[in-house]
Design a protein around this motif. Structure first.
Motif, short mmCIF file in Angstrom:
data_model
loop_
_atom_site.label_atom_id
_atom_site.label_comp_id
_atom_site.label_asym_id
_atom_site.label_seq_id
_atom_site.Cartn_x
_atom_site.Cartn_y
_atom_site.Cartn_z
N ASN A 43 0.81 -1.22 0.00
CA ASN A 43 0.00 0.00 0.00
C ASN A 43 0.84 1.27 0.00
O ASN A 43 0.55 2.23 -0.72
CB ASN A 43 -0.95 0.01 1.21
CG ASN A 43 -1.98 -1.11 1.14
OD1 ASN A 43 -2.37 -1.52 0.05
ND2 ASN A 43 -2.40 -1.61 2.29
N VAL A 44 1.90 1.29 0.82
CA VAL A 44 2.72 2.50 0.93
C VAL A 44 3.65 2.66 -0.26
O VAL A 44 3.83 3.76 -0.78
CB VAL A 44 3.54 2.49 2.25
CG1 VAL A 44 4.51 3.66 2.30
CG2 VAL A 44 2.60 2.54 3.45
N LEU A 45 4.22 1.55 -0.73
CA LEU A 45 5.20 1.63 -1.81
C LEU A 45 4.60 1.38 -3.19
O LEU A 45 5.23 1.63 -4.21
CB LEU A 45 6.35 0.66 -1.57
CG LEU A 45 7.15 0.89 -0.27
CD1 LEU A 45 8.31 -0.08 -0.20
CD2 LEU A 45 7.64 2.32 -0.17
N GLY A 46 3.38 0.87 -3.22
CA GLY A 46 2.73 0.65 -4.51
C GLY A 46 3.41 -0.41 -5.34
O GLY A 46 3.62 -0.23 -6.54
N ILE A 47 3.77 -1.52 -4.73
CA ILE A 47 4.42 -2.62 -5.45
C ILE A 47 3.78 -3.93 -5.00
O ILE A 47 3.34 -4.07 -3.86
CB ILE A 47 5.94 -2.64 -5.15
CG1 ILE A 47 6.66 -3.63 -6.06
CG2 ILE A 47 6.22 -2.92 -3.68
CD1 ILE A 47 8.17 -3.55 -5.99
N GLU A 48 3.67 -4.88 -5.91
CA GLU A 48 3.16 -6.19 -5.53
C GLU A 48 4.22 -6.94 -4.73
O GLU A 48 5.42 -6.84 -5.04
CB GLU A 48 2.78 -7.00 -6.77
CG GLU A 48 1.59 -6.46 -7.53
CD GLU A 48 1.20 -7.33 -8.71
OE1 GLU A 48 1.50 -8.55 -8.66
OE2 GLU A 48 0.62 -6.81 -9.67
N ALA A 49 3.79 -7.64 -3.71
CA ALA A 49 4.73 -8.40 -2.88
C ALA A 49 4.42 -9.88 -2.97
O ALA A 49 3.26 -10.28 -3.02
CB ALA A 49 4.63 -7.94 -1.41
N TYR A 50 5.49 -10.67 -3.00
CA TYR A 50 5.33 -12.13 -2.97
C TYR A 50 6.22 -12.68 -1.87
O TYR A 50 7.45 -12.76 -2.04
CB TYR A 50 5.70 -12.77 -4.31
CG TYR A 50 5.46 -14.27 -4.32
CD1 TYR A 50 4.22 -14.77 -4.70
CD2 TYR A 50 6.44 -15.16 -3.92
CE1 TYR A 50 3.97 -16.14 -4.68
CE2 TYR A 50 6.21 -16.53 -3.90
CZ TYR A 50 4.97 -17.00 -4.28
OH TYR A 50 4.73 -18.36 -4.26
N PRO A 51 5.63 -13.05 -0.70
CA PRO A 51 6.44 -13.62 0.39
C PRO A 51 7.02 -14.96 -0.03
O PRO A 51 6.30 -15.90 -0.34
CB PRO A 51 5.43 -13.78 1.53
CG PRO A 51 4.31 -12.82 1.21
CD PRO A 51 4.23 -12.82 -0.29
N MET A 52 8.34 -15.05 -0.02
CA MET A 52 9.02 -16.29 -0.36
C MET A 52 9.09 -17.24 0.83
O MET A 52 9.28 -18.44 0.68
CB MET A 52 10.44 -15.99 -0.85
CG MET A 52 10.49 -15.07 -2.06
SD MET A 52 10.00 -15.86 -3.59
CE MET A 52 11.54 -16.63 -4.11
N ASP A 72 8.19 -4.44 -10.63
CA ASP A 72 6.77 -4.31 -10.29
C ASP A 72 6.34 -5.31 -9.21
O ASP A 72 5.23 -5.22 -8.70
CB ASP A 72 5.91 -4.50 -11.54
CG ASP A 72 6.12 -3.39 -12.55
OD1 ASP A 72 6.09 -2.21 -12.14
OD2 ASP A 72 6.35 -3.68 -13.74
N MET A 73 7.21 -6.26 -8.91
CA MET A 73 6.93 -7.21 -7.82
C MET A 73 8.21 -7.41 -7.03
O MET A 73 9.29 -7.52 -7.60
CB MET A 73 6.45 -8.56 -8.37
CG MET A 73 6.33 -9.65 -7.31
SD MET A 73 5.69 -11.23 -7.95
CE MET A 73 3.93 -10.84 -8.03
N THR A 74 8.08 -7.44 -5.70
CA THR A 74 9.25 -7.69 -4.86
C THR A 74 9.11 -9.00 -4.11
O THR A 74 8.12 -9.22 -3.40
CB THR A 74 9.48 -6.52 -3.87
OG1 THR A 74 10.62 -6.84 -3.04
CG2 THR A 74 8.28 -6.26 -2.98
#
Length: 527
Positions: free
Chosen positions: A160-169, A251-253
């Protein structure tokens, strides 16, 4: 090397910066990576400075005394069949300009976040620069061995704050004193945390198709493990899908949980990073051309200059990111700004506070050129007949200003030498009053002045007086439009190092007043 050999060498390079808010653990995780590379025998944390066991990346004396990083360090080592170039950047916001320039020299970034604090202001600023460049970002949620915020809250905030999709590894199983381990979603096993051995060796527990532990009844009965399973199930159903393409474009971290201090989860993170982080890519020139890494001509740009990395020799190093071709010791290059030929015979590669002479280097590598005053930040060097100038590096207009003078008038020589060398590093800007030629320093933060004062005394044996002038608004003026009578107590007329005139306005009101009085005069925030 021929093109095929060059492509092969380029493909092994991984060049990244570690970014974070101060105290998130950036330097500590850097040390653990150096440990994996066999560069250091033991990881000393910045908190252990009373013992003299300083972090290897903090080479400057003031960094060792304060326990913070105030300059970008470069570290190079081999690991897992790759040549790693780490750029450990200053976390303190007063040194953001150094960090911003460093981010122009990397191919990816590792963002370290304190799991107890979440996204902090400096992290957000640095992330935005990475996002603007479209470079891949890998996130490490640090300090899992301490009580922190709910993991799902941290991931939501990240998005929400950084505007990037996250994928927990991976996913924490407990936290702090109740930490059991991490559910490694990517490798499909559990890495157990060993409280007794300070986690020098982690036990791995395999999982079956239902995510249940194989041959580990204790873990099967752990309520925290059941909570982690539920979280993973929710992420599988409603979370983002792993997308390698989105990771490559920033676009995803991928998100990893762990603790750098006790070396838990760091290797898991690093192995995954090396798999998905990009090799060196093409760099854009001022004319819009793309210079590819396997281009048969050498090119690179200076992103940092550092004086006195070796105080005994009073040396000055220009840090160069190699962008294409192959560097070879003793080669002649063209310096775009002056169009002069230079021979690169004394070149080094870095291991923080140690260095070695380098014979060859390829795209992605960071090399240090011993400099006698030839280079400036942003300079392009290249071989071949076609001129190359890479995109300009970001510059920041100072907001804080001080008058500076030597305490001992008998030491004017060392005073002037120190000022001349330190301002070339770019952390502070030098101005002189238009009529009296008094020295004025400008910076984006107060800590830069403190570091300057410390280094003048300790590296140049020159104590300085600093008279604060407070916040000013700097605006340049065309010399053809300048009338020295325009200067007043509210808009001081000064000149920069190149002799260009500018005004230091007291505040926004003084700036508006000037514009109203001289409507035909053009003022610019930077040259």
């Amino acid at each position: 090397m021929n093109t095929q050999q060059l492509e092969k060498e380029d493909s092994t390079r991984r060049t990244f910066a570690i970014i974070s808010h101060p105290d998130a653990g950036k330097t500590t995780i850097t040390e653990q990576l150096l440990l994996f590379g066999g560069v250091v025998r033991s990881a000393g944390t910045v908190k252990a400075r009373k013992t003299g066991n300083f972090a290897k990346s903090d080479w400057m004396e003031i960094e060792q005394k304060r326990g913070i990083s105030v300059t970008s360090s470069v570290m190079q080592f081999d690991y897992g069949g790759k040549r790693i170039n780490i750029l450990d950047t200053p976390g303190h916001e007063d040194f953001s300009e150094d960090t911003y320039r460093t981010l122009m020299a990397v191919d990816s970034a590792v963002m370290v976040i304190d799991s107890a604090k979440g996204i902090e202001p400096q992290t957000k600023k640095l992330f935005q620069i990475c996002k603007m460049r479209g470079i891949p970002i890998f996130t490490f949620m640090n300090k899992l061995d301490r009580d922190g915020r709910e993991p799902m809250d941290l991931v939501d905030e990240l998005e929400n704050v950084l505007g990037i999709e996250a994928y927990p590894m991976n996913w924490p199983i407990g936290m702090g004193k109740t930490l059991t381990g991490i559910f490694d979603r990517y490798n499909h096993h559990v890495e157990l945390y060993n409280h007794e051995k300070n986690n020098q060796s982690s036990e791995i527990v395999d999982l079956d198709d239902n995510n249940d532990p194989v041959n580990n009844d204790q873990l099967a009965q752990d309520e925290q493990f059941e909570d982690a399973k539920d979280a993973i199930e929710l992420l599988d159903m409603a979370g983002n899908q792993f997308d390698e393409g989105k990771i490559a474009t920033g676009d995803m971290t991928p998100v990893f949980f762990g603790s750098a201090l006790v070396n838990f989860g760091v290797k898991t993170f690093f192995d995954a990073y090396l798999k998905y982080a990009p090799a060196p890519s093409a760099h854009k020139t001022e004319e819009g051309d793309l210079i590819k890494p396997d281009d048969d001509t050498f090119s690179g740009f200076v992103f940092k200059i550092q004086a006195n990395m070796n105080p005994n020799h009073r040396d000055r190093i220009a840090f160069v990111r190699v962008c294409s071709g192959e560097f070879e010791k003793g080669m002649d290059v063209n310096l775009y700004r002056t169009q002069k030929k230079l021979r690169l015979s004394n070149v080094t590669e870095f291991m923080a506070n140690t260095r070695e002479n380098v014979q060859t280097a390829v795209a992605g590598d960071i090399i240090g050129l011993y400099d006698t005053g030839n280079f400036q930040i942003g300079d392009t060097i290249y071989t071949g007949k076609k001129k190359v100038e890479f995109e300009k590096l970001p510059q920041f207009t100072p907001e804080l200003f001080v008058r500076v003078s030597a305490k001992n008038v008998m030491k004017q020589k060392s005073f002037h030498k120190g000022i001349d060398q330190l301002v070339q590093e770019g952390a502070v800007q030098l101005y002189q009053s238009y009529t009296t030629n008094d020295y004025i320093l400008g910076a984006v933060g107060q800590l830069q002045f403190e570091v300057f004062q410390f280094r003048m005394k300790n590296e140049y044996n020159s104590e300085v007086n600093m008279d604060p002038m407070g916040h000013k608004i700097a605006r340049w003026i065309d010399p053809d439009q300048l009338d020295e009578k325009m200067s007043s107590s509210r808009n001081l007329l000064v000149k920069d190092r190149a002799g260009n005139p500018l005004f230091l306005f007291e505040n926004e009101f003084a700036l508006r007043w000037f514009k109203d009085k001289y409507p035909d005069v053009t003022l610019t925030a930077k040259l």
